[in-house]
Design a protein around this motif. Sequence first.
Motif, PDB file in Angstrom:
ATOM      1  N   GLY A   1     107.935  81.384  55.535  1.00 59.06           N
ATOM      2  CA  GLY A   1     108.242  80.463  56.631  1.00 59.06           C
ATOM      3  C   GLY A   1     107.551  79.165  56.318  1.00 59.06           C
ATOM      4  N   HIS A   2     107.710  78.186  57.182  1.00 55.33           N
ATOM      5  CA  HIS A   2     107.046  76.914  56.910  1.00 55.33           C
ATOM      6  C   HIS A   2     105.551  77.006  57.226  1.00 55.33           C
ATOM      7  CE1 HIS A   2     110.620  74.952  55.753  1.00 55.33           C
ATOM      8  NE2 HIS A   2     111.217  75.095  56.920  1.00 55.33           N
TER       9      HIS A   2
ATOM     10  N   ARG B   1     112.062  83.508  50.639  1.00 54.58           N
ATOM     11  CA  ARG B   1     113.208  82.609  50.485  1.00 54.58           C
ATOM     12  C   ARG B   1     112.820  81.452  49.584  1.00 54.58           C
ATOM     13  NH1 ARG B   1     115.152  81.054  56.309  1.00 54.58           N
ATOM     14  NH2 ARG B   1     115.521  79.149  55.136  1.00 54.58           N
ATOM     15  N   LEU B   2     113.695  81.202  48.641  1.00 60.49           N
ATOM     16  CA  LEU B   2     113.394  80.203  47.612  1.00 60.49           C
ATOM     17  C   LEU B   2     113.119  78.822  48.210  1.00 60.49           C
ATOM     18  CD1 LEU B   2     113.140  80.402  44.587  1.00 60.49           C
ATOM     19  CD2 LEU B   2     115.485  79.555  44.394  1.00 60.49           C
ATOM     20  N   ASP B   3     113.875  78.467  49.246  1.00 65.10           N
ATOM     21  CA  ASP B   3     113.667  77.125  49.815  1.00 65.10           C
ATOM     22  C   ASP B   3     112.283  76.995  50.448  1.00 65.10           C
ATOM     23  OD1 ASP B   3     114.651  78.992  51.584  1.00 65.10           O
ATOM     24  OD2 ASP B   3     115.646  77.541  52.874  1.00 65.10           O
ATOM     25  N   PHE B   4     111.711  78.135  50.880  1.00 65.10           N
ATOM     26  CA  PHE B   4     110.360  78.063  51.441  1.00 65.10           C
ATOM     27  C   PHE B   4     109.318  77.791  50.343  1.00 65.10           C
ATOM     28  CE2 PHE B   4     111.667  80.788  55.276  1.00 65.10           C
ATOM     29  CZ  PHE B   4     111.718  79.686  56.111  1.00 65.10           C
ATOM     30  N   VAL B   5     109.597  78.244  49.126  1.00 66.14           N
ATOM     31  CA  VAL B   5     108.641  78.003  48.038  1.00 66.14           C
ATOM     32  C   VAL B   5     108.555  76.497  47.782  1.00 66.14           C
ATOM     33  CG1 VAL B   5     108.049  78.409  45.614  1.00 66.14           C
ATOM     34  CG2 VAL B   5     109.150  80.218  46.952  1.00 66.14           C
ATOM     35  N   ASP B   6     109.702  75.874  47.642  1.00 67.96           N
ATOM     36  CA  ASP B   6     109.714  74.423  47.389  1.00 67.96           C
ATOM     37  C   ASP B   6     109.063  73.672  48.544  1.00 67.96           C
ATOM     38  OD1 ASP B   6     110.955  74.894  45.043  1.00 67.96           O
ATOM     39  OD2 ASP B   6     112.986  74.497  45.793  1.00 67.96           O
ATOM     40  N   ALA B   7     109.417  74.085  49.761  1.00 72.94           N
ATOM     41  CA  ALA B   7     108.879  73.401  50.945  1.00 72.94           C
ATOM     42  C   ALA B   7     107.361  73.543  50.997  1.00 72.94           C
ATOM     43  CB  ALA B   7     109.503  73.981  52.209  1.00 72.94           C
ATOM     44  N   MET B   8     106.903  74.742  50.665  1.00 72.43           N
ATOM     45  CA  MET B   8     105.467  75.057  50.712  1.00 72.43           C
ATOM     46  C   MET B   8     104.697  74.166  49.719  1.00 72.43           C
ATOM     47  SD  MET B   8     104.504  78.988  49.985  1.00 72.43           S
ATOM     48  CE  MET B   8     104.400  79.178  48.204  1.00 72.43           C
ATOM     49  N   LEU B   9     105.202  74.079  48.510  1.00 74.69           N
ATOM     50  CA  LEU B   9     104.506  73.267  47.500  1.00 74.69           C
ATOM     51  C   LEU B   9     104.566  71.794  47.899  1.00 74.69           C
ATOM     52  CD1 LEU B   9     105.597  74.972  44.132  1.00 74.69           C
ATOM     53  CD2 LEU B   9     103.635  75.463  45.582  1.00 74.69           C
TER      54      LEU B   9
ATOM     55  N   ASP C   1     104.837  70.519  50.937  1.00 73.38           N
ATOM     56  CA  ASP C   1     103.951  70.271  52.085  1.00 73.38           C
ATOM     57  C   ASP C   1     102.493  70.155  51.630  1.00 73.38           C
ATOM     58  OD1 ASP C   1     106.066  70.364  53.821  1.00 73.38           O
ATOM     59  OD2 ASP C   1     105.670  72.405  54.545  1.00 73.38           O
ATOM     60  N   LEU C   2     102.132  71.013  50.701  1.00 67.72           N
ATOM     61  CA  LEU C   2     100.734  71.006  50.244  1.00 67.72           C
ATOM     62  C   LEU C   2     100.439  69.741  49.428  1.00 67.72           C
ATOM     63  CD1 LEU C   2     100.334  74.789  49.328  1.00 67.72           C
ATOM     64  CD2 LEU C   2      99.336  73.586  51.277  1.00 67.72           C
ATOM     65  N   ARG C   3     101.384  69.320  48.626  1.00 65.08           N
ATOM     66  CA  ARG C   3     101.211  68.059  47.876  1.00 65.08           C
ATOM     67  C   ARG C   3     101.125  66.878  48.848  1.00 65.08           C
ATOM     68  NH1 ARG C   3      99.682  69.220  42.857  1.00 65.08           N
ATOM     69  NH2 ARG C   3     101.177  70.398  41.627  1.00 65.08           N
ATOM     70  N   TRP C   4     101.978  66.922  49.849  1.00 65.57           N
ATOM     71  CA  TRP C   4     102.004  65.832  50.833  1.00 65.57           C
ATOM     72  C   TRP C   4     100.634  65.701  51.510  1.00 65.57           C
ATOM     73  CZ3 TRP C   4     101.701  66.553  56.299  1.00 65.57           C
ATOM     74  CH2 TRP C   4     101.847  65.372  57.048  1.00 65.57           C
ATOM     75  N   LEU C   5     100.025  66.862  51.782  1.00 66.35           N
ATOM     76  CA  LEU C   5      98.708  66.823  52.425  1.00 66.35           C
ATOM     77  C   LEU C   5      97.607  66.354  51.478  1.00 66.35           C
ATOM     78  CD1 LEU C   5      98.239  69.896  54.750  1.00 66.35           C
ATOM     79  CD2 LEU C   5      97.748  67.523  55.293  1.00 66.35           C
ATOM     80  N   GLY C   6      97.939  66.264  50.207  1.00 64.36           N
ATOM     81  CA  GLY C   6      96.967  65.742  49.240  1.00 64.36           C
ATOM     82  C   GLY C   6      96.268  66.812  48.422  1.00 64.36           C
ATOM     83  N   PHE C   7      96.746  68.057  48.508  1.00 68.32           N
ATOM     84  CA  PHE C   7      96.119  69.106  47.699  1.00 68.32           C
ATOM     85  C   PHE C   7      96.519  68.958  46.241  1.00 68.32           C
ATOM     86  CE2 PHE C   7      96.358  71.373  51.860  1.00 68.32           C
ATOM     87  CZ  PHE C   7      95.001  71.521  52.031  1.00 68.32           C
ATOM     88  N   ASN C   8      95.567  69.232  45.387  1.00 66.20           N
ATOM     89  CA  ASN C   8      95.832  69.220  43.946  1.00 66.20           C
ATOM     90  C   ASN C   8      95.350  70.517  43.366  1.00 66.20           C
ATOM     91  OD1 ASN C   8      96.972  66.768  42.953  1.00 66.20           O
ATOM     92  ND2 ASN C   8      95.141  65.778  43.839  1.00 66.20           N
ATOM     93  N   TRP C   9      96.208  71.179  42.640  1.00 65.24           N
ATOM     94  CA  TRP C   9      95.776  72.401  41.963  1.00 65.24           C
ATOM     95  C   TRP C   9      95.978  72.199  40.474  1.00 65.24           C
ATOM     96  CZ3 TRP C   9      99.314  72.067  45.909  1.00 65.24           C
ATOM     97  CH2 TRP C   9     100.670  72.147  45.570  1.00 65.24           C
ATOM     98  N   GLN C  10      95.098  72.845  39.718  1.00 60.88           N
ATOM     99  CA  GLN C  10      95.122  72.658  38.270  1.00 60.88           C
ATOM    100  C   GLN C  10      95.977  73.714  37.579  1.00 60.88           C
ATOM    101  OE1 GLN C  10      91.865  72.528  40.014  1.00 60.88           O
ATOM    102  NE2 GLN C  10      92.620  70.439  40.267  1.00 60.88           N
ATOM    103  N   GLU C  11      96.207  74.833  38.277  1.00 60.46           N
ATOM    104  CA  GLU C  11      97.060  75.883  37.718  1.00 60.46           C
ATOM    105  C   GLU C  11      98.001  76.340  38.823  1.00 60.46           C
ATOM    106  OE1 GLU C  11      94.707  79.083  35.982  1.00 60.46           O
ATOM    107  OE2 GLU C  11      93.167  77.648  35.393  1.00 60.46           O
ATOM    108  N   GLY C  12      99.219  76.634  38.463  1.00 61.64           N
ATOM    109  CA  GLY C  12     100.154  77.093  39.493  1.00 61.64           C
ATOM    110  C   GLY C  12     101.553  77.211  38.932  1.00 61.64           C
ATOM    111  N   PRO C  13     102.480  77.715  39.786  1.00 67.71           N
ATOM    112  CA  PRO C  13     103.842  77.964  39.287  1.00 67.71           C
ATOM    113  C   PRO C  13     104.531  76.697  38.800  1.00 67.71           C
ATOM    114  CG  PRO C  13     103.724  78.258  41.681  1.00 67.71           C
ATOM    115  CD  PRO C  13     102.320  78.055  41.200  1.00 67.71           C
ATOM    116  N   ASP C  14     104.168  75.560  39.387  1.00 65.20           N
ATOM    117  CA  ASP C  14     104.830  74.310  39.013  1.00 65.20           C
ATOM    118  C   ASP C  14     104.118  73.569  37.889  1.00 65.20           C
ATOM    119  OD1 ASP C  14     102.664  74.033  40.725  1.00 65.20           O
ATOM    120  OD2 ASP C  14     103.463  72.286  41.754  1.00 65.20           O
TER     121      ASP C  14
END
Length: 290
Positions: free
Chosen positions: A18-19, A55-63, A65-78
């Motif tokens: 979900g979102h 749901r695939l669209d939730f994966v994109d939305a999730m990433l 949203d997290l980027r929008w909030l300013g989170f940065n991860w060094q390892e991940g699916p993307d």
Amino acid sequence: MPSPSANYRGRLAPSPTGHLHLGHARTFWVAAERARAAGGTLVLRNDDLDAIRFRLDFVDAMLEDLRWLGFNWQEGPDVGGPCAPYSQSGRRAHYRAALEQLHAAGLIFPCTRSRRDVLEAIGAPHEGAGADDEPVYPKEFRPPAGAPLPPLGEKISVNWRLRVPDGEEIAFTDGRFGPQRAIAGRDFGDFLVWRKDDLPSYQLACAVDDAGMAITEVVRGADLIKSTFRQLLVYRAFGLRAPDFFHCPLMNDARGERLAKRHDALSLRTLRAQGAKPADLIAQFSAEIN
Ligand code: GLU
């Protein structure tokens, strides 16, 4: 140079069911801040194990949203990384290998009882009982200790549970809430490691991944404290050192109810559409936590 596993490695582990809402964001912010303060690495793990709700669209939305909030991860699916894949749906071979190890060690047993059977045996109401936790598995449903185990089989169609050490106190010191203890067999029972729909349980997958990704501290919501006791038993079964744990207080809505993914009004999507600014949300988290 210290080995990478000696350094702080934290993770964000959202499920794309979900979102994301403000409560998730606040917990993730704490996780990201702790990794940053330790000069460590932040891993983004996509907990897309539950193929039914996933749901695939939730994966994109999730990433996003997290980027929008300013989170940065060094390892991940993307972004990839040394422990790839970072989506649980791609890590099945790790979970199956872990299950086979538990089976070979005789630490698990097959279970054909339904959730209804379990709830009836413990006299719990069916509706809403333990909505976010597993009921304590009745001891009379267990096969005798040492009974020979049937083979796992290629395709699994029964639940498999880990036999917990009855009466033993399991303890850990939480980074936020201090000393925590639970009695195995009383506060939590034999728990699922594999499901009859042939998927690993959250408990198994989470511990296997946190260990496999060399996570040194798990930061997550306080609703998962009971899961931590179970996961400590998974680490023990594999002879692995458990990470540290830091559970964050949960966020409630205006009526005092815990936020859930159905709370669209407080989803990051909605707040963003209404013009919320990441900096303001972060300032709010920071004020609440400090
Ligand atoms: N993916 C899980 C969730 O969204 C959290 C897993 C964890 O942090 O251990 O509830």
